[in-house]
Design a protein around this motif. Structure first.
Motif, PDB file in Angstrom:
ATOM      1  N   LEU A 213       0.700   8.345  -8.256  1.00  0.00           N
ATOM      2  CA  LEU A 213       1.140   7.502  -7.155  1.00  0.00           C
ATOM      3  C   LEU A 213       0.332   6.216  -7.201  1.00  0.00           C
ATOM      4  N   ASP A 214       0.959   5.150  -7.688  1.00  0.00           N
ATOM      5  CA  ASP A 214       0.304   3.846  -7.796  1.00  0.00           C
ATOM      6  C   ASP A 214       0.317   3.190  -6.418  1.00  0.00           C
ATOM      7  N   ALA A 215      -0.866   3.091  -5.802  1.00  0.00           N
ATOM      8  CA  ALA A 215      -0.930   2.663  -4.404  1.00  0.00           C
ATOM      9  C   ALA A 215      -1.996   1.592  -4.220  1.00  0.00           C
ATOM     10  N   PRO A 216      -1.603   0.301  -4.292  1.00  0.00           N
ATOM     11  CA  PRO A 216      -2.553  -0.766  -3.993  1.00  0.00           C
ATOM     12  C   PRO A 216      -3.066  -0.653  -2.560  1.00  0.00           C
ATOM     13  N   GLY A 217      -4.228  -1.266  -2.302  1.00  0.00           N
ATOM     14  CA  GLY A 217      -4.843  -1.173  -0.980  1.00  0.00           C
ATOM     15  C   GLY A 217      -3.924  -1.631   0.133  1.00  0.00           C
ATOM     16  N   GLY A 218      -3.860  -0.829   1.208  1.00  0.00           N
ATOM     17  CA  GLY A 218      -3.080  -1.203   2.372  1.00  0.00           C
ATOM     18  C   GLY A 218      -1.658  -0.694   2.384  1.00  0.00           C
ATOM     19  N   THR A 219      -1.238   0.079   1.366  1.00  0.00           N
ATOM     20  CA  THR A 219       0.161   0.520   1.286  1.00  0.00           C
ATOM     21  C   THR A 219       0.425   1.825   2.039  1.00  0.00           C
ATOM     22  N   GLY A 220      -0.531   2.336   2.773  1.00  0.00           N
ATOM     23  CA  GLY A 220      -0.307   3.546   3.559  1.00  0.00           C
ATOM     24  C   GLY A 220      -0.348   4.814   2.740  1.00  0.00           C
ATOM     25  N   LYS A 221      -1.118   4.799   1.651  1.00  0.00           N
ATOM     26  CA  LYS A 221      -1.217   5.959   0.750  1.00  0.00           C
ATOM     27  C   LYS A 221      -1.723   7.199   1.483  1.00  0.00           C
TER      28      LYS A 221
ATOM     29  N   ASN B 265       2.165  12.351 -20.265  1.00  0.00           N
ATOM     30  CA  ASN B 265       3.069  13.244 -19.533  1.00  0.00           C
ATOM     31  C   ASN B 265       3.279  12.819 -18.082  1.00  0.00           C
ATOM     32  N   VAL B 266       2.632  11.752 -17.670  1.00  0.00           N
ATOM     33  CA  VAL B 266       2.673  11.367 -16.267  1.00  0.00           C
ATOM     34  C   VAL B 266       3.993  10.684 -15.918  1.00  0.00           C
ATOM     35  N   GLU B 267       4.435  10.901 -14.681  1.00  0.00           N
ATOM     36  CA  GLU B 267       5.572  10.165 -14.131  1.00  0.00           C
ATOM     37  C   GLU B 267       5.048   9.298 -12.995  1.00  0.00           C
ATOM     38  N   LYS B 268       5.316   8.010 -13.065  1.00  0.00           N
ATOM     39  CA  LYS B 268       4.726   7.058 -12.127  1.00  0.00           C
ATOM     40  C   LYS B 268       5.633   6.820 -10.929  1.00  0.00           C
ATOM     41  N   VAL B 269       5.044   6.887  -9.736  1.00  0.00           N
ATOM     42  CA  VAL B 269       5.724   6.564  -8.480  1.00  0.00           C
ATOM     43  C   VAL B 269       4.913   5.457  -7.823  1.00  0.00           C
ATOM     44  N   GLN B 270       5.572   4.389  -7.369  1.00  0.00           N
ATOM     45  CA  GLN B 270       4.841   3.219  -6.898  1.00  0.00           C
ATOM     46  C   GLN B 270       5.145   2.886  -5.447  1.00  0.00           C
ATOM     47  N   LEU B 271       4.072   2.588  -4.688  1.00  0.00           N
ATOM     48  CA  LEU B 271       4.207   2.060  -3.331  1.00  0.00           C
ATOM     49  C   LEU B 271       4.077   0.538  -3.409  1.00  0.00           C
ATOM     50  N   THR B 272       4.905  -0.178  -2.690  1.00  0.00           N
ATOM     51  CA  THR B 272       4.920  -1.639  -2.805  1.00  0.00           C
ATOM     52  C   THR B 272       4.700  -2.367  -1.480  1.00  0.00           C
ATOM     53  N   VAL B 273       5.018  -1.724  -0.357  1.00  0.00           N
ATOM     54  CA  VAL B 273       4.904  -2.389   0.944  1.00  0.00           C
ATOM     55  C   VAL B 273       3.489  -2.240   1.479  1.00  0.00           C
TER      56      VAL B 273
ATOM     57  N   LYS C  51       1.873  -5.236   7.385  1.00  0.00           N
ATOM     58  CA  LYS C  51       3.071  -5.083   8.210  1.00  0.00           C
ATOM     59  C   LYS C  51       2.713  -4.711   9.643  1.00  0.00           C
ATOM     60  N   MET C  52       1.703  -3.856   9.816  1.00  0.00           N
ATOM     61  CA  MET C  52       1.309  -3.437  11.156  1.00  0.00           C
ATOM     62  C   MET C  52       0.576  -4.545  11.896  1.00  0.00           C
ATOM     63  N   LEU C  53      -0.175  -5.380  11.166  1.00  0.00           N
ATOM     64  CA  LEU C  53      -0.881  -6.491  11.800  1.00  0.00           C
ATOM     65  C   LEU C  53       0.072  -7.588  12.240  1.00  0.00           C
ATOM     66  N   GLN C  54       1.195  -7.734  11.496  1.00  0.00           N
ATOM     67  CA  GLN C  54       2.175  -8.793  11.753  1.00  0.00           C
ATOM     68  C   GLN C  54       1.491 -10.152  11.837  1.00  0.00           C
ATOM     69  N   ASP C  55       0.628 -10.390  10.873  1.00  0.00           N
ATOM     70  CA  ASP C  55      -0.166 -11.621  10.818  1.00  0.00           C
ATOM     71  C   ASP C  55       0.196 -12.366   9.531  1.00  0.00           C
TER      72      ASP C  55
ATOM     73  N   GLN D 190     -13.235   3.306   1.683  1.00  0.00           N
ATOM     74  CA  GLN D 190     -13.646   2.958   3.044  1.00  0.00           C
ATOM     75  C   GLN D 190     -12.743   1.862   3.607  1.00  0.00           C
ATOM     76  N   THR D 191     -12.388   1.944   4.883  1.00  0.00           N
ATOM     77  CA  THR D 191     -11.657   0.886   5.570  1.00  0.00           C
ATOM     78  C   THR D 191     -12.562   0.293   6.645  1.00  0.00           C
ATOM     79  N   LEU D 192     -12.683  -1.035   6.663  1.00  0.00           N
ATOM     80  CA  LEU D 192     -13.566  -1.722   7.597  1.00  0.00           C
ATOM     81  C   LEU D 192     -12.792  -2.754   8.394  1.00  0.00           C
ATOM     82  N   SER D 193     -13.282  -3.047   9.602  1.00  0.00           N
ATOM     83  CA  SER D 193     -12.707  -4.130  10.403  1.00  0.00           C
ATOM     84  C   SER D 193     -13.385  -5.452  10.104  1.00  0.00           C
TER      85      SER D 193
END
Length: 444
Positions: free
Chosen positions: A14-22, A164-172, A177-181, A392-395
């Protein structure tokens, strides 16, 4: 998305860049399987990531992986076929391994050999469904005294299993999106450019220029401390405030200096805890005197003279009671006693719980001297290394880049701890810093 026939197993990344809700997606998968009385095993390469998963543990703790896995290409997990853990693995519907990009390829290969042996099944991972999640833009396995080639060779993409891996990608980017900034959306794109190595590099210095709309550039360490920990002498009693901020640096020596400097701003008396050090082979006692052992300050080990105050945030360096107390768990000191420290967990599923931390014996594995240090398995955590912060997630996040990044993905990991540019403060001369990216690690 990940459905396969029973008993056939599967190998997904599962290819999940930071912030994609992984983490949210993984939690849904775990809840769905467990709601049907199935066994779903959740592990992570880092302790911080493990605390975010329901029932999560570090991979080394769950699979009993050897500590020197990088030197053992034929390693197997230390799990007996008749043990309770073997029974769990036989009945397990899915194994989810978060932050897998930090794991050495030998770890995955050891799990493959172990599952084939336990289940008497020659299929990949003994027919078990395996979901790996992570982002190869982030830091790769740490190999002591290694070259860039060694890092790439240790990466999962260099493993015989990767074909042998099958790749699944998150993009949003769900964080944006939640910050709406609008500024957060631009920040997300700039972050991916840093991770992909698409930022223009200065020909002479090899540095990149951080844009003013990407972060706030700071000119001194004292200013950085003031921006990340304003009025720390009064605010430190607010554990939520303390948990959502930290300063990151490339090397342990910079982190140690920052931690001691910030701790001095707290009220109260400083209490010192000195370790008991001894060589494991008594015949070597004359060659390695106690004073020499006391002087050693090694990565992943507490210092000989541990100086603490009530209210200081700390980070755990060993698995004491997984999943509640994992390597990487952040806590805050409540009471300092002679032989025990009472602390409160700052992050994760067990946030707010009181725990007691004992002194334990620890033996480092990456030094030529085999010695034992009996000490509290903690370090101060106002500041931490970039590698330790992964997951880690920080404010509010500060970066001390006076010592430039020297490892693949460090700058990307450090900057991606927050979701918008106004929360990122960077100490870098003229906004210039190094960005190490290995293109092979980003290749499909």
């Amino acid at each position: 998305m990940l459905a396969v026939s029973a008993g056939q197993g599967g190998f997904f990344f599962l290819d999940a860049p930071g912030g994609t809700g992984k983490t949210f997606l993984i939690s849904l998968l775990l809840a769905e399987i467990r709601s049907k009385n199935g066994i779903a095993l959740a592990v992570a390469s880092s302790g911080i990531a493990a605390t975010l998963l329901d029932g999560g543990r570090t991979a080394h703790s769950a699979f009993k992986l050897p500590l020197n896995i990088q030197n053992n290409p034929d390693a197997v997990c230390k799990i007996k076929k008749q043990s309770s853990m073997a029974t769990v693995l036989k009945q397990c519907k899915i194994i989810i391994w978060d932050e897998c990009t930090m794991a050495h390829k030998h770890s995955l290969e050891a799990l493959d050999r172990t599952l084939k042996d336990i289940k008497n099944n020659a299929k990949l991972f003994g027919g078990t469904l395996l979901l790996l999640s992570g982002d190869f833009r982030q830091t790769l396995p740490v190999i002591p005294r290694s070259t860039y080639a060694d890092e790439i060779n240790a990466c999962l993409k260099s493993s015989r299993l990767w074909r042998n891996v099958e790749k699944v990608q998150l993009t949003v980017n769900m964080r944006v999106k939640m910050l709406q900034d609008p500024s957060a959306e631009t920040f997300s794109k700039q972050l991916l450019d840093i991770g992909d190595g698409k930022v223009a590099v200065h020909e002479n210095t090899g540095c990149i220029k951080l844009q003013t709309d990407f972060c706030t550039i700071i000119d001194s360490q004292n200013t950085l401390i003031d921006r990340i920990f304003p009025d720390v002498h009064t605010q430190y009693v607010n554990h939520k405030w303390l948990a959502e901020r930290a300063i990151l640096a490339s090397k342990n020596v910079d982190v140690n200096g920052l931690n001691l400097k910030i701790q001095q701003l707290l009220p109260g008396d400083l209490m010192s805890y000195k370790s008991i050090d001894a060589v494991c082979d008594t015949n070597e006692t004359v060659n390695y005197p106690i004073e020499f052992l006391n002087s050693l300050d090694l990565p992943g080990m507490p210092p000989h003279n541990l100086q603490l105050k009530v209210g200081s945030p700390i980070i755990l360096l060993r698995n004491l009671n997984p999943p509640r107390l994992c390597n990487g768990t952040r806590l805050v000191i409540k009471t300092l006693m002679k032989n025990v420290i009472e602390a409160i967990i700052l992050n994760g599923k067990f946030q707010g719980q009181n725990v007691l931390l004992p002194r334990i014996p620890m033996i480092p594995t990456d030094v030529p001297i085999e010695f034992k240090r009996t000490q509290f398995p903690i370090r101060l955590a106002f500041a931490m290394t970039i590698n330790k912060s992964q997951g880690q997630t920080l404010s509010v996040c500060g970066l001390d880049l006076e010592t430039p990044c020297f490892f693949h993905g460090q700058l990307y990991v450090a900057c991606s701890r927050v979701g918008k540019p106004c929360s990122l403060f960077v100490l870098a001369k003229d906004g210039l810093t190094k960005n190490i990216v290995h293109s092979i690690a980003l290749r499909d």
